[in-house]
Each structure stands twice: as C-alpha cells, then as structure tokens.
Design a protein around this motif. Structure first.
Motif, PDB file in Angstrom:
ATOM      1  N   ARG A 158      -0.812  11.572  -2.046  1.00 35.82           N
ATOM      2  CA  ARG A 158       0.647  11.192  -2.690  1.00 35.82           C
ATOM      3  C   ARG A 158       0.981  10.141  -3.099  1.00 35.82           C
ATOM      4  O   ARG A 158       1.418   9.587  -4.170  1.00 35.82           O
ATOM      5  N   CYS A 159       0.897   9.566  -1.479  1.00 29.88           N
ATOM      6  CA  CYS A 159       1.118   8.035  -1.266  1.00 29.88           C
ATOM      7  C   CYS A 159       0.217   7.280  -2.390  1.00 29.88           C
ATOM      8  O   CYS A 159       0.192   6.050  -2.809  1.00 29.88           O
ATOM      9  N   GLU A 160      -1.202   7.492  -2.485  1.00 32.53           N
ATOM     10  CA  GLU A 160      -2.376   7.224  -3.658  1.00 32.53           C
ATOM     11  C   GLU A 160      -1.669   7.297  -4.573  1.00 32.53           C
ATOM     12  O   GLU A 160      -1.903   6.410  -5.428  1.00 32.53           O
ATOM     13  N   VAL A 161      -1.276   8.264  -5.659  1.00 32.73           N
ATOM     14  CA  VAL A 161      -0.898   8.848  -6.722  1.00 32.73           C
ATOM     15  C   VAL A 161       0.921   7.810  -6.927  1.00 32.73           C
ATOM     16  O   VAL A 161       0.697   7.014  -8.185  1.00 32.73           O
ATOM     17  N   LEU A 188      -6.982   3.551  11.296  1.00 30.62           N
ATOM     18  CA  LEU A 188      -6.346   3.454   9.871  1.00 30.62           C
ATOM     19  C   LEU A 188      -5.139   3.072   9.530  1.00 30.62           C
ATOM     20  O   LEU A 188      -5.309   3.254   8.278  1.00 30.62           O
ATOM     21  N   GLN A 189      -4.631   1.830  10.827  1.00 28.96           N
ATOM     22  CA  GLN A 189      -3.960   1.678   9.971  1.00 28.96           C
ATOM     23  C   GLN A 189      -3.990   0.744   8.810  1.00 28.96           C
ATOM     24  O   GLN A 189      -3.257   0.623   8.045  1.00 28.96           O
ATOM     25  N   GLU A 212      -2.129   0.476   5.221  1.00 30.63           N
ATOM     26  CA  GLU A 212      -0.845  -0.717   5.314  1.00 30.63           C
ATOM     27  C   GLU A 212      -0.246  -1.249   3.853  1.00 30.63           C
ATOM     28  O   GLU A 212       0.999  -1.466   3.332  1.00 30.63           O
ATOM     29  N   PRO A 213      -1.129  -1.009   2.546  1.00 26.70           N
ATOM     30  CA  PRO A 213      -1.199  -1.199   1.061  1.00 26.70           C
ATOM     31  C   PRO A 213       0.402  -0.204   1.160  1.00 26.70           C
ATOM     32  O   PRO A 213       0.620  -0.736  -0.204  1.00 26.70           O
ATOM     33  N   PHE A 214       0.547   1.046   1.279  1.00 26.15           N
ATOM     34  CA  PHE A 214       1.455   1.786   0.904  1.00 26.15           C
ATOM     35  C   PHE A 214       2.525   0.672   2.112  1.00 26.15           C
ATOM     36  O   PHE A 214       3.901   1.373   1.016  1.00 26.15           O
ATOM     37  N   VAL A 215       2.829   0.745   3.183  1.00 29.30           N
ATOM     38  CA  VAL A 215       4.076  -0.287   3.661  1.00 29.30           C
ATOM     39  C   VAL A 215       4.395  -0.896   3.270  1.00 29.30           C
ATOM     40  O   VAL A 215       5.399  -0.982   2.539  1.00 29.30           O
ATOM     41  N   ARG A 252       8.101   5.215  -0.408  1.00 33.37           N
ATOM     42  CA  ARG A 252       8.686   4.825   2.020  1.00 33.37           C
ATOM     43  C   ARG A 252       8.667   6.278   1.983  1.00 33.37           C
ATOM     44  O   ARG A 252       7.878   6.270   3.429  1.00 33.37           O
ATOM     45  N   GLN A 253       9.590   7.227   1.965  1.00 32.58           N
ATOM     46  CA  GLN A 253       9.419   8.371   1.821  1.00 32.58           C
ATOM     47  C   GLN A 253       8.367   9.718   2.734  1.00 32.58           C
ATOM     48  O   GLN A 253       7.906   9.591   3.482  1.00 32.58           O
ATOM     49  N   ALA A 254       7.089   8.860   1.515  1.00 36.80           N
ATOM     50  CA  ALA A 254       5.764   9.819   1.242  1.00 36.80           C
ATOM     51  C   ALA A 254       4.622   9.086   2.443  1.00 36.80           C
ATOM     52  O   ALA A 254       4.741   9.826   3.975  1.00 36.80           O
ATOM     53  N   THR A 255       4.986   7.643   3.151  1.00 38.98           N
ATOM     54  CA  THR A 255       4.299   7.301   4.198  1.00 38.98           C
ATOM     55  C   THR A 255       4.570   7.219   5.102  1.00 38.98           C
ATOM     56  O   THR A 255       4.185   7.753   5.510  1.00 38.98           O
ATOM     57  N   GLY A 256       6.452   7.558   5.375  1.00 35.99           N
ATOM     58  CA  GLY A 256       6.347   8.320   6.959  1.00 35.99           C
ATOM     59  C   GLY A 256       6.535   9.681   7.105  1.00 35.99           C
ATOM     60  O   GLY A 256       6.016   9.480   8.167  1.00 35.99           O
ATOM     61  N   GLN A 257       6.050   9.794   6.155  1.00 39.05           N
ATOM     62  CA  GLN A 257       5.995  11.292   6.450  1.00 39.05           C
ATOM     63  C   GLN A 257       4.183  11.386   6.573  1.00 39.05           C
ATOM     64  O   GLN A 257       3.988  12.135   7.428  1.00 39.05           O
ATOM     65  N   LEU A 258       3.395  10.653   5.563  1.00 37.32           N
ATOM     66  CA  LEU A 258       2.170  10.136   6.066  1.00 37.32           C
ATOM     67  C   LEU A 258       1.783   9.784   8.145  1.00 37.32           C
ATOM     68  O   LEU A 258       1.232  10.649   8.936  1.00 37.32           O
ATOM     69  N   GLN A 259       3.048   8.803   8.484  1.00 38.57           N
ATOM     70  CA  GLN A 259       2.918   8.182   9.457  1.00 38.57           C
ATOM     71  C   GLN A 259       3.051   9.340  10.178  1.00 38.57           C
ATOM     72  O   GLN A 259       2.565   9.067  11.882  1.00 38.57           O
ATOM     73  N   THR A 260       3.822  10.110  10.243  1.00 36.35           N
ATOM     74  CA  THR A 260       4.444  10.898  11.408  1.00 36.35           C
ATOM     75  C   THR A 260       3.337  11.633  11.705  1.00 36.35           C
ATOM     76  O   THR A 260       3.173  12.865  12.951  1.00 36.35           O
TER      77      THR A 260
END
Length: 291
Positions: A181-184, A269-270, A274-277, A247-255
C-alpha cells in the motif's frame, strides 16, 4: 550471497541485448524483493534458499509487469513497425523471464515453490480481470483502487506465507499488504508531481467520487488534457491527501514490523521504508508552508 548479488543475477536476465536495445522494461521490484529476502532470512527452513526464492520471485514479477506494459492497440504512423517490434519484444521478454523462473526452481528441486508461485500468478490474473472490469464500467471508488493496487503488488509475495512459521506466518500478510500500500501511494504521488499517466490514477477516481457534478463532467470529457486534470488535482488537494494517507500507512507498517520484535530485522528493513517516511514528511512540510 547477498541481496545485491540477487540484483546482479536478475540483471543478467534483464539486460539481455535484444531486450535492452529495442524495448523498455518496468521498474525492478526492489523494495518487495528486499522485504522478502530479509524476512525469509529469519525462517529456519527457508533461510538457506532465500537467495534463490528472492531471485525467481523477481523474475516472475518482472514477467507480469512486462506483459502489463503491452499495448493491445496496433501502433500507427512512421514508427509503427518499430512500435510493433517493441510490443512483440515485451511479450517475448515476459515469457523469457517466466521460463527462467521455472528452469531455476526445477533445477533446484523446488517443486512446491513452482506450485505456489504458479497459483499466485493465476490469482493475480483473475484479480486483474476484476480490476479492469470494474474500471471500465466505472464501478470503482478511490479506496478500491488502492486496495486492488496493493493486492496486485503483493500477490506473488503472499504465496510465501507457507514458508514461514510462528509470529512471522501470522504477520507476513499484514506487513506485505502494508508495504505494498505504501508503494502504491508513493507511486501515485509521483504521478501527480510528474503530470504523467494521470488517467485512471487515484486522484482521478477521488474526483469522480467526491467532486462536484461539473468537475466530474469536465474530468470525463477532458481525460487527455493533462493541464485541466492538474487544475482539478490541485483543487481537490490530491497530493496532500495522498501524503496524509502515506504517513498513516507508513506508521501502520512500522507498527506491524515492530511486533516481530527483531531489532536486527528492523535495521535491515529501514533503508527500504525510508523513502515512504521521507515522502510523507516532504508532503507535510509543503502543506505547512502553503498553509
């Protein structure tokens, strides 16, 4: 063997003279391959085969994505013959990548992997039929567009759930879907900022869903007018909305990744997260400056 070595080995197939000289190829799925490689490295049974499994998955994904680039409309004009050759080579290139996948796995005796990836390809093709059918009939909303996009990107990689165990087996679908989802979302932000390939983008579906009757009519009548579409994208804050969702999807992924309780894996994996962040932060900064 390292993940860089996988890129090198995959390049041996991607950089075939006939293919590279006469046609373009899609972007290499480096992020998802890196994710798969890292997580397989945490699995006792699959770790020894992670290089091979990551390599063949990249070849299958490139085969699918290359076939996706084939334009069914016959080329015309002065460059018609060259265009036709390029389209034919895309078909052949996709077939070539697929054949290498079967060859490499059969040589290694990985029959189960052949079966799992083959079944995943069938499922992806079925999903594409549903996706294109809904799009053609205008029966899709903006969120469904993102959902299908993430599913199509994650389909091959989801087939490796059976290679995992314990917490990884339970969390892999969630992590993979979140990453896809972050990629999309990042790809959609790129579309808006580059003003290319806007037709059928998330922004267009969003306006068709949320826009005024006048704007929806304008969008439908001027689908090829990139300038007019850009005006509508700005009017409906499409780039900012995409940035917020990223930002929301990246936060959920990190969680989700933190639930694996592996600091080593998180460090590995960082770089691919990082590109998403950074993209999410950039959109937030731009929005703040404009405000």
């Amino acid at each position: 063997m390292s993940r860089a070595r996988i890129d090198q080995l995959a390049g041996k197939y991607m950089n075939h003279d006939m293919i590279s000289l006469h046609t373009d190829l899609p972007e290499f799925p480096e992020g998802r391959i890196s994710l798969l490689y890292a997580v397989l490295g945490q699995q006792p049974e699959a770790s020894k085969d992670k290089e091979l499994l990551a390599l063949v998955t990249s070849l299958v994904q490139m085969a699918l994505d290359t076939h996706e680039m084939v334009d069914n409309a016959p080329p015309s004009g002065i460059g018609g013959m060259l265009g036709m050759r390029a389209q034919q080579l895309k078909v052949l290139a996709g077939d070539y990548f697929s054949s290498r996948f079967y060859h490499l796995l059969s040589q290694a005796g990985q029959i189960d992997a052949v079966r799992r990836l083959s079944e995943a390809v069938c499922q992806i093709n079925r999903l594409k039929m549903i996706f294109y059918g809904k799009a053609k009939q205008m029966k899709m909303n903006a969120e469904e567009y993102l959902h299908y996009g993430a599913e199509l990107r994650s389909g091959l990689f989801l087939s490796f759930t059976g290679f995992m165990s314990g917490l990884y087996e339970r969390l892999w679908p969630e992590i993979l879907n979140g990453f896809s989802r972050c990629e999309v979302l990042l790809h959609e932000i790129g579309k808006v900022e580059s003003s290319t390939s806007l037709d059928g983008s998330w922004g267009v579906w969003h306006i068709l869903q949320e826009g005024s009757e006048e704007d929806r009519r304008m969008l439908s009548e001027r689908r090829e007018d990139a300038g007019a579409i850009q005006v509508l994208l700005r009017k409906y804050d499409v780039s900012e909305k995409l940035g917020g969702m990223l930002r929301q999807a990246t936060g959920q992924l990190q969680t989700s990744l933190q639930r694996l309780q592996s600091d080593k894996l998180l460090r590995e994996l960082q770089p691919i997260i990082e590109p998403f962040v950074q993209a999410g932060k950039h959109r937030a900064t731009v929005l703040k400056e404009l405000g």
